[in-house]
Design a protein around this motif. Sequence first.
Motif, mmCIF file in Angstrom:
data_model
loop_
_atom_site.group_PDB
_atom_site.id
_atom_site.type_symbol
_atom_site.label_atom_id
_atom_site.label_comp_id
_atom_site.label_asym_id
_atom_site.label_seq_id
_atom_site.Cartn_x
_atom_site.Cartn_y
_atom_site.Cartn_z
ATOM 1 N N PRO A 97 0.815 -1.220 0.000
ATOM 2 C CA PRO A 97 0.000 0.000 0.000
ATOM 3 C C PRO A 97 0.851 1.274 0.000
ATOM 4 O O PRO A 97 0.506 2.251 -0.658
ATOM 5 C CB PRO A 97 -0.828 -0.097 1.282
ATOM 6 N N ALA A 98 1.967 1.247 0.705
ATOM 7 C CA ALA A 98 2.839 2.421 0.738
ATOM 8 C C ALA A 98 3.419 2.710 -0.650
ATOM 9 O O ALA A 98 3.476 3.864 -1.086
ATOM 10 C CB ALA A 98 3.966 2.216 1.754
ATOM 11 N N PHE A 99 3.823 1.674 -1.351
ATOM 12 C CA PHE A 99 4.405 1.806 -2.691
ATOM 13 C C PHE A 99 3.362 2.349 -3.665
ATOM 14 O O PHE A 99 3.624 3.287 -4.427
ATOM 15 C CB PHE A 99 4.935 0.442 -3.127
ATOM 16 N N VAL A 100 2.169 1.781 -3.636
ATOM 17 C CA VAL A 100 1.102 2.225 -4.534
ATOM 18 C C VAL A 100 0.699 3.670 -4.210
ATOM 19 O O VAL A 100 0.519 4.489 -5.117
ATOM 20 C CB VAL A 100 -0.099 1.252 -4.462
ATOM 21 N N LEU A 101 0.579 3.998 -2.938
ATOM 22 C CA LEU A 101 0.247 5.367 -2.551
ATOM 23 C C LEU A 101 1.341 6.334 -2.981
ATOM 24 O O LEU A 101 1.055 7.420 -3.508
ATOM 25 C CB LEU A 101 0.034 5.451 -1.041
#
Length: 93
Positions: free
Chosen positions: A14-18
């Motif tokens: 989720p951090a990477f996509v965000l």
Amino acid sequence: MDEEAITVRLTRDPAFVLSDWLCQVMFESGDLDGIVRDRAVRSRIHAISGTLDKTLSEIFAPDYGPRLGAAKERLRAGMYGGADEPAPPGGSD
């Protein structure tokens, strides 16, 4: 005013996509000012983006695109039990 820190925890996917989405909105599209009119909010968005940039080694990987695609697929599978419809033209979801 209470200045107690609040911690938001994200796993890597989720951090990477965000991080990728924030980069697209803030730098590539130039739409952040139109989406978020309040400068106080924009300043916090920049702070969050900077924190993600300092934390994620994935954003510097030569295989950034495939890694991002795989992270998105894992998130979709976790939410929907499998991949949803294909990405629209241009490669962003």
